[in-house]
Scaffold this motif. Sequence first.
Motif: not given
Length: 612
Positions: A549-555, A585-598
């Motif tokens: 799992l990775h953020g597409a804009d992780d710098d 980015g480096h981690g997931f901040d958007k609620p919808k993606f946090q839920r998807d991750r979990d």
Amino acid sequence: LRDFAFERMEKVLRLCGPSEETDVFRYDGVLPNGVAFKVNNNGNFTFNNNWKDQFECDSVIHCSGNSIIYKHDNAVFVRNVEKETSKKVSSLPTDCSEIVASISGDVDAAITIACFVKDAGSEEELPIVLPHTPEPRIIKVWRQEYGWKSVAVVTECAERLCLSPDGQYVVFAMMSNHIPEEAERGEWYICATKPGATPKQFTSNAGRVGEIGFTADSLRILFTANYSQDRPITTHCPLYAVAMQGNDTDDTNKQQLTPSGKHVQLFVSPSNHSLIYTVVAGTSELSYFRENALDDTNEVQWTHPVCRADVGINSNGEHVYITESLKIPPSVATSEGEVTVCKFSEDLEAFEIEVLSYKAQDGSTIDTFHCFASYTKNDAPLLVNAHGGPAVPFPARRSLVMGNVRYTYRQLLAAGYRVIMPLFRGTLGYGDEFAQANISKQGEIDLQDIKDAVAFMRESFDFGDKIGIFGGSYGGYMTMRALATTELFKAGVAMYGFVHGRMMTLEGGDPSWEEEYVGPVDVWPITETITKSDVFHDLGGVNAPTLFLHGADDDICMPSSSLVAYRALKYRNIRTECVLYPGEGHGFDKPKFQRDRDIRVVKWFNSIFEFN
């Protein structure tokens, strides 16, 4: 059995991602008058003195007395929460960031707002040219008498803006690199809040810079830094104080307020020249109060730690603050030791966390968090969370198992798993020597600490070979390293990790990681000593199913690492999946993606262990 399974899965899904229902246990801050508050996504404020208020609020900027200065729809407002009245202070400049405010004297007449503003420049799309010239930033200040004024021009390397309580000065960090560095090297600056002011550097060779603030009387600047040039990542940052002397301020006569080798979690000055600070010692948080920040003669340790830098004073003269521990969820405490526990969802009541200590292979004592539910079975699969950093502290807090935190456990605990997080060599909070113990030994001594933790848990629990591992950032690297070099783990989830240190250095542009943990970044050809901790050359050893799992804009850790690892496994017909989250980015901040991750994490482990 079917009804029980549906009920359990519904609970697991409720605990995936942020939720108004399951996250109500938290408090968001304390007003200076000692009233604690929490706010949900709809702007509903609840206070611990039975006040209730509702107004549209994007974020709280500053609190004073019964008033909250807050941002909403690109404007700043002030709210008297007792009278339930709001007043617009000002619209915000376009492209502003790091908004700070202060109130001195009467609320209506003495509000000062400051922020960074991106220089307008040209809207034309231009090519990217390297080496990069840092783009200009403007410090802007608002006052009632003249509105918004440009104060000074800095660069995009300026961050961590802080405004003095009297509104006369701002302080900020000027980072050494416009690219985020693991070492966070920089210097502290001061600037008057008057048009035409000139920022002035007041530290010299500060090394890693942390947080900054003022005593409440605006007479002293408080800041953390480690003044280390060779090991800024793994050297703890003490708290210092310097006298405010305007543009003549410097750190020549700085006073160190906390011991070396201790991590300062937070500090705050609630009144006059007082100081409250919290340090992390192992997994414990210890909070101290001084009437005079510079005088530790009558320093007092409080019963419960201060866990947020919001401290008020109630009508009885007691300090009021947010506390938390292994047994206490985020709650309201007083300096006299009283605690009012916040109500929380029944879904969270069953989750527990404890600290266990075990002996590593070389005889060293290592701590681990052990997380479980009241219904976790003795033979439940064991999941190891390899933490990120690794040079970060991990105080023991119950929100680790209750909250929607960076690496959530609650949906895994609800599904019946047992989770541990070993605080392996390299973790902050145990002194500089411990933090530096994995230099030149990454993926070796720290991985052995993880394997020893599993062996220790096996003495008490019957999980057999049902062992998984997951983690993000350095924990993503450790997940891949563990899967590539040992057969201990039967499944893994690697989040925004890296596979090749030199490639990460050159692609991301942060040399500080490699310089401290490995050696100089200009050494060619690359030797075995440089690559011995890398995963890339050992990806052929990964045989366990692995989810990336990775953020597409992780710098920081580029998504190319997860793509490379995913394809290396896919072409070998190892079960694998890779998910890139757009805009993250480096981690997931958007609620919808946090839920998807979990959801993905729990489903991944369920499918492999044929669990639930």
